[in-house]
Design a protein around this motif. Structure first.
Motif, PDB file in Angstrom:
ATOM      1  N   ALA A   1       0.834  -1.203   0.000  1.00  0.00           N
ATOM      2  CA  ALA A   1       0.000   0.000   0.000  1.00  0.00           C
ATOM      3  C   ALA A   1       0.869   1.255   0.000  1.00  0.00           C
ATOM      4  O   ALA A   1       1.841   1.358   0.757  1.00  0.00           O
ATOM      5  N   ILE A   2       0.522   2.196  -0.865  1.00  0.00           N
ATOM      6  CA  ILE A   2       1.290   3.433  -1.008  1.00  0.00           C
ATOM      7  C   ILE A   2       0.692   4.478  -0.078  1.00  0.00           C
ATOM      8  O   ILE A   2      -0.284   5.155  -0.399  1.00  0.00           O
ATOM      9  N   ARG A   3       1.287   4.593   1.098  1.00  0.00           N
ATOM     10  CA  ARG A   3       0.865   5.587   2.082  1.00  0.00           C
ATOM     11  C   ARG A   3       2.026   5.882   3.021  1.00  0.00           C
ATOM     12  O   ARG A   3       2.999   5.138   3.088  1.00  0.00           O
ATOM     13  N   GLN A   4       1.911   6.989   3.753  1.00  0.00           N
ATOM     14  CA  GLN A   4       2.955   7.378   4.688  1.00  0.00           C
ATOM     15  C   GLN A   4       2.966   6.435   5.884  1.00  0.00           C
ATOM     16  O   GLN A   4       1.923   5.977   6.355  1.00  0.00           O
ATOM     17  N   ARG A   5       4.179   6.159   6.384  1.00  0.00           N
ATOM     18  CA  ARG A   5       4.338   5.271   7.532  1.00  0.00           C
ATOM     19  C   ARG A   5       5.402   5.828   8.472  1.00  0.00           C
ATOM     20  O   ARG A   5       6.354   6.468   8.041  1.00  0.00           O
ATOM     21  N   THR A   6       5.260   5.499   9.746  1.00  0.00           N
ATOM     22  CA  THR A   6       6.301   5.810  10.712  1.00  0.00           C
ATOM     23  C   THR A   6       7.382   4.731  10.642  1.00  0.00           C
ATOM     24  O   THR A   6       7.205   3.698   9.978  1.00  0.00           O
ATOM     25  N   VAL A   7       8.499   4.965  11.335  1.00  0.00           N
ATOM     26  CA  VAL A   7       9.575   3.977  11.343  1.00  0.00           C
ATOM     27  C   VAL A   7       9.082   2.651  11.918  1.00  0.00           C
ATOM     28  O   VAL A   7       9.386   1.580  11.381  1.00  0.00           O
ATOM     29  N   LEU A   8       8.313   2.706  13.000  1.00  0.00           N
ATOM     30  CA  LEU A   8       7.806   1.468  13.605  1.00  0.00           C
ATOM     31  C   LEU A   8       6.860   0.732  12.660  1.00  0.00           C
ATOM     32  O   LEU A   8       6.873  -0.503  12.588  1.00  0.00           O
TER      33      LEU A   8
ATOM     34  N   TYR B   1      11.981   4.816   1.217  1.00  0.00           N
ATOM     35  CA  TYR B   1      12.016   5.469  -0.101  1.00  0.00           C
ATOM     36  C   TYR B   1      10.596   5.813  -0.568  1.00  0.00           C
ATOM     37  O   TYR B   1      10.359   6.912  -1.096  1.00  0.00           O
ATOM     38  N   ILE B   2       9.672   4.903  -0.355  1.00  0.00           N
ATOM     39  CA  ILE B   2       8.275   5.187  -0.698  1.00  0.00           C
ATOM     40  C   ILE B   2       7.781   6.383   0.110  1.00  0.00           C
ATOM     41  O   ILE B   2       7.124   7.292  -0.423  1.00  0.00           O
ATOM     42  N   ASN B   3       8.094   6.388   1.409  1.00  0.00           N
ATOM     43  CA  ASN B   3       7.716   7.517   2.270  1.00  0.00           C
ATOM     44  C   ASN B   3       8.257   8.836   1.739  1.00  0.00           C
ATOM     45  O   ASN B   3       7.563   9.853   1.714  1.00  0.00           O
TER      46      ASN B   3
ATOM     47  N   GLY C   1       4.188  13.796  -3.509  1.00  0.00           N
ATOM     48  CA  GLY C   1       2.797  13.379  -3.619  1.00  0.00           C
ATOM     49  C   GLY C   1       2.636  12.169  -4.519  1.00  0.00           C
ATOM     50  O   GLY C   1       1.724  12.100  -5.343  1.00  0.00           O
ATOM     51  N   TRP C   2       3.540  11.197  -4.366  1.00  0.00           N
ATOM     52  CA  TRP C   2       3.558  10.049  -5.272  1.00  0.00           C
ATOM     53  C   TRP C   2       2.272   9.243  -5.187  1.00  0.00           C
ATOM     54  O   TRP C   2       1.807   8.680  -6.175  1.00  0.00           O
TER      55      TRP C   2
END
Length: 294
Positions: free
Chosen positions: A9-16, A266-268, A275-276
């Protein structure tokens, strides 16, 4: 390639969240990831074992046991970006292709070997570090060589922290080394500056945070192996086996795991700065319209 459905899934994530997601990604694509990781890691494993074998002979082992562990760790940290290039490329294909080919990954990465050798071998300090490790056994002052080795590795870490995604730019985005006249596609320098410069502090912070977790993981794996061999009577209690085999195994396993985490970072970075996620949705809708009108 179906853009409307990504297998990560292409979305923002935290390190955890990235650490947590890396585990199911590895589970689903385990054997292919093992294959591409072995292709990239094996040459460095052989090089390190041959170059440092002089520390493990009987009359040197007690004297150099700790030094061997530290130098092996420095070499793996330094070599990790080059050794895991194919892991990153394979994961890039996984985004929109359910079961990409290991052969295709090897072919596409090998086509970009020259810029990758320059970026990792020279700029990333892998070449100088490997040369220093070669002269370590013949040096009259081993301590001085180790100091230069540490400096070169730290310089490589700093460069990697400021430019962490050069492999992805070269292999996944297929960015040309130089921008051609009358070509709208950016060259490598411009593309790297665009992706990295505006969030240099974030990239450095992410690198050190991942490094902290990586250190804990490697030590945990090594300690678990030591405890298992000692308490379950597996006959693997020889200290040279523990240091020469289990420690590099823990280091390289950790390196491959965090190559997956780096790809998610990299995705993040692309989502945060370009705004990928929105771009992919727009391109997916355009792909649907084209298929409907045909």
């Amino acid at each position: 390639m179906k853009l409307e459905r990504s297998f990560i899934a292409i979305r923002q994530r935290t390190v955890l969240e990235m650490l947590d997601l890396a585990l199911p990604v590895i589970r689903v694509h385990f054997w292919n990831l093992v294959a591409v990781a072995l292709i990239g890691v094996a040459p460095f494993v052989i090089f390190n074992a041959v170059v440092l074998r002089w520390m493990l002979v009987d009359y040197n082992f007690e004297l150099y046991r700790s030094l061997y562990s530290w130098v092996m760790m420095l070499l793996v940290i330094n070599q990790m970006p080059a050794a895991t290039i194919m892991v990153s490329h394979y994961l890039g294909q996984v985004m929109f292709i359910e079961r990409p080919s290991v052969r295709d990954t090897l072919f596409r990465v090998s086509r970009r070997w020259l810029p990758l050798c320059w970026l990792h071998g020279i700029i990333g300090q892998i070449g100088p570090v490997m040369l220093l490790s070669l002269v370590l056994g013949q040096a009259d002052d081993v301590g001085a060589v180790v100091v230069f080795l540490v400096i070169a590795v730290l310089l490589g870490i700093l460069i990697r922290g400021l430019r962490p995604f050069v492999s992805e730019i070269i292999t996944l985005e297929q960015t040309p080394w130089k921008q051609q006249p009358n070509d709208s596609k950016l060259g490598f320098s411009s593309r790297s500056h665009m992706l990295h410069s505006s969030a240099a502090a974030d990239h450095l912070g992410g690198l050190f945070m991942r490094g902290w977790f990586a250190g804990l993981m490697a030590l945990s794996m090594y300690s678990a192996g030591h405890w298992t061999s000692k308490n379950l009577g597996l006959g693997l209690e020889l200290p040279d086996w523990m240091v020469a085999v289990l420690w590099p195994l823990a280091l390289w396993t950790t390196a491959v795991f965090f190559a997956v985490v780096r790809f998610l970072a990299y995705i993040n970075a692309r989502i945060n700065q370009e705004g990928w996620d929105v771009e992919i949705k727009v391109r997916a809708e355009a792909q649907k319209l084209i298929s409907i009108t045909k």
